[in-house]
Design a protein around this motif. Structure first.
Motif, PDB file in Angstrom:
ATOM      1  N   THR A  38       4.653  -5.295   4.345  1.00  0.00           N
ATOM      2  CA  THR A  38       4.009  -5.314   5.651  1.00  0.00           C
ATOM      3  C   THR A  38       2.550  -5.718   5.506  1.00  0.00           C
ATOM      4  N   GLN A  39       2.109  -6.659   6.318  1.00  0.00           N
ATOM      5  CA  GLN A  39       0.693  -7.012   6.318  1.00  0.00           C
ATOM      6  C   GLN A  39      -0.096  -5.904   7.021  1.00  0.00           C
ATOM      7  N   PRO A  40      -1.089  -5.301   6.355  1.00  0.00           N
ATOM      8  CA  PRO A  40      -1.807  -4.193   6.978  1.00  0.00           C
ATOM      9  C   PRO A  40      -2.593  -4.636   8.202  1.00  0.00           C
ATOM     10  N   GLY A  68      -5.160  -0.920   5.896  1.00  0.00           N
ATOM     11  CA  GLY A  68      -3.874  -0.397   5.472  1.00  0.00           C
ATOM     12  C   GLY A  68      -3.920   0.551   4.302  1.00  0.00           C
ATOM     13  N   ARG A  69      -5.131   1.003   3.910  1.00  0.00           N
ATOM     14  CA  ARG A  69      -5.294   1.914   2.779  1.00  0.00           C
ATOM     15  C   ARG A  69      -6.026   3.174   3.220  1.00  0.00           C
ATOM     16  N   TYR A 420      -4.569   4.730  -1.730  1.00  0.00           N
ATOM     17  CA  TYR A 420      -3.126   4.644  -1.519  1.00  0.00           C
ATOM     18  C   TYR A 420      -2.820   4.038  -0.146  1.00  0.00           C
ATOM     19  N   GLU A 421      -1.606   3.517   0.013  1.00  0.00           N
ATOM     20  CA  GLU A 421      -1.231   2.923   1.285  1.00  0.00           C
ATOM     21  C   GLU A 421      -1.308   3.960   2.406  1.00  0.00           C
ATOM     22  N   LYS A 446       2.625   3.254   9.325  1.00  0.00           N
ATOM     23  CA  LYS A 446       3.033   2.465   8.165  1.00  0.00           C
ATOM     24  C   LYS A 446       1.991   1.408   7.830  1.00  0.00           C
ATOM     25  N   GLN A 447       1.326   1.588   6.695  1.00  0.00           N
ATOM     26  CA  GLN A 447       0.327   0.640   6.211  1.00  0.00           C
ATOM     27  C   GLN A 447      -0.697   0.283   7.298  1.00  0.00           C
TER      28      GLN A 447
END
Length: 457
Positions: A38-40, A68-69, A420-421, A446-447
């Motif tokens: 998945t692209q963040p 996304g992190r 972390y994601e 998600k992300q």
């Protein structure tokens, strides 16, 4: 849905042209699973008022989602606030063994079920290569779990899963979606027959075509002379003497190897051959009481698996008839017609599964939660809880820490740590106190993207 199915062959053909560069056997390109699927999101969030799982319990904390992190450091620029309202925040769950993500004809409903149950990571140990290549591309454009594929499994002539694909799934799963398929079409697509060391070398290009994320080998009833198989029975597999060479070639390409097993002898051959993962706990499939002793593990078996750091996937529901489950093991399996049969056999099977799981856990073997054929691993997690083998904390850690790490060992997932994601679930109650709270999901992230309603927001 019928119209979508009819258009599938045209979509499939077009995408195969685009994907031709992916189907190289050289191993130069990294597996698709090496990258987050998945692209963040570009949005930055402050995640406040949550109680975050720390491996032993829950503690209040504020985290930030940036590109996304996760970070504890407030970022610069525009920041949106998500009030987690004292929800219990856990890493997303994983499914370490299933076969229900494969073709574009069912991706949307299957992905939706996984996200609904908080499952963001899925491992598919055997699939039709061409369909999975297309699905990889389709999944990139939708809210979905991240998936790894083994593609065609390696088996012996006449071995499992040949009859499953050619005589059962061909007509029950594939032809309704893609139209008529000749018998034999699945060879070198869903399975590769390996009968000698020469075959290992000769067919390696086919085995590794389409950049599999890992490989799957089949060990079935390999005790004693039983591996001198009777072609056509469907309950056989590879000659165990070929597994070490297969493992060595896979490891040289950076690919892990998962082994299908049914008996304790299969398990021992897999451990000695150096596989990375065993796809089942022996005892998952027992068709008659006389076979119970053949699936019973020993303390020495468990120690050997622990010493060699071999992971074992639970699949305690795989041999049972599960509501909504695909008939993945229909051929030759009493389970597909209503469970293990007589109550006495059911009791024996449950006990040997519990004994084997207890031995593995006490020896320190890494376990991962996988169902094999249920709609999602929620059925497996709840069944494990019902066996009363693990306390709630252990089950939570198995499902949200160990299982995701087993599926994507190279990714920063399964924990809440700096960098972390930014992926998590918000539960309405504490699953360590009440395991059923794993079903009480109030938010899915998600992300760096909210996926509630199962669409990215």
């Amino acid at each position: 849905m019928q119209g979508v199915c009819r258009r599938w062959p045209l979509v499939f053909a077009g995408l195969l042209v685009l994907l031709a560069g992916c189907a190289t056997p050289s191993g130069v390109a990294p597996p698709a699973a090496a990258q987050a699927a998945t692209q963040p999101a570009a949005r930055q969030y402050a995640l406040v008022n949550g109680r975050w799982f720390n491996g032993t319990g829950f503690e209040p904390a504020t985290w930030y989602s940036v590109a996304g992190r996760l970070t504890r450091n407030p970022p610069q620029g525009r920041l949106e606030v998500i009030d987690l309202s004292r929800l219990f925040i856990v890493p997303p769950f994983g499914e370490a063994h299933n076969h229900n993500i494969e073709g574009s004809w069912n991706l949307a409903p299957v992905a939706d079920r996984y996200l609904h149950d908080g499952v963001f990571y899925v491992k598919i140990p055997n699939n039709v290569r061409e369909y999975a290549l297309v699905s990889r591309e389709v999944l990139k454009g939708m809210a979905s779990p991240d998936v790894v594929f083994a593609h065609a499994g390696l088996t012996g002539r006449g071995g499992h899963p040949i009859l499953l694909y050619e005589d059962v799934l061909r007509t029950s799963r594939y032809e309704p979606a893609v139209g008529p398929l000749p018998r034999g079409w699945f060879e070198n697509r869903a399975y590769v027959v390996i009968e000698s060391e020469h075959d290992v070398e000769e067919k390696w290009a086919s085995v590794t075509s389409g950049r599999p994320d890992f490989l799957k080998v089949y060990l079935v009833h390999s005790d004693g002379e039983a591996h001198a198989r009777t072609p056509g029975t469907g309950r056989t597999g590879l000659d165990p003497r070929l597994i070490p060479a297969i493992v060595a070639k896979a490891h040289a390409m950076g690919l892990q190897v998962t082994a299908h097993v049914e008996t304790a002898a299969d398990f021992r051959h897999a451990i000695r051959a150096g596989v990375d993962e065993v796809a089942h706990v022996p005892g998952w499939l027992v068709e008659q009481a006389a076979d119970v002793d053949r699936v019973r593990l020993t303390e020495a078996d468990a120690r050997a698996a622990a010493e060699r750091k071999v992971r074992v996937v639970t699949t305690t529901v795989a041999g049972r008839a599960m509501p909504g489950a695909a008939a993945h093991h229909a051929y030759g399996h009493q389970a597909a017609q209503g469970g293990h049969g007589r109550p006495v056999l059911e009791e024996l099977v449950t006990q040997v599964l519990k004994d084997n799981l207890r031995l593995l856990h006490q020896a320190g073997v890494s376990l991962a939660i996988g169902s094999d054929h249920a709609d999602t691993p929620l059925a497996e997690a709840l069944h494990l809880h019902s066996l009363d083998l693990f306390d709630n904390l252990t089950l939570v850690k198995l499902w949200c820490e160990a299982t995701p790490a087993a599926i994507f060992p190279g990714r920063a997932i399964g924990r809440f740590e700096e960098g972390y994601e930014a992926s998590f679930l918000g539960l309405g109650g504490d699953p360590v106190e009440d395991f059923s709270q794993v079903q009480n999901i109030r938010i899915r992230f998600k992300q760096g993207v909210v996926v509630d309603g199962h669409r990215a927001q």
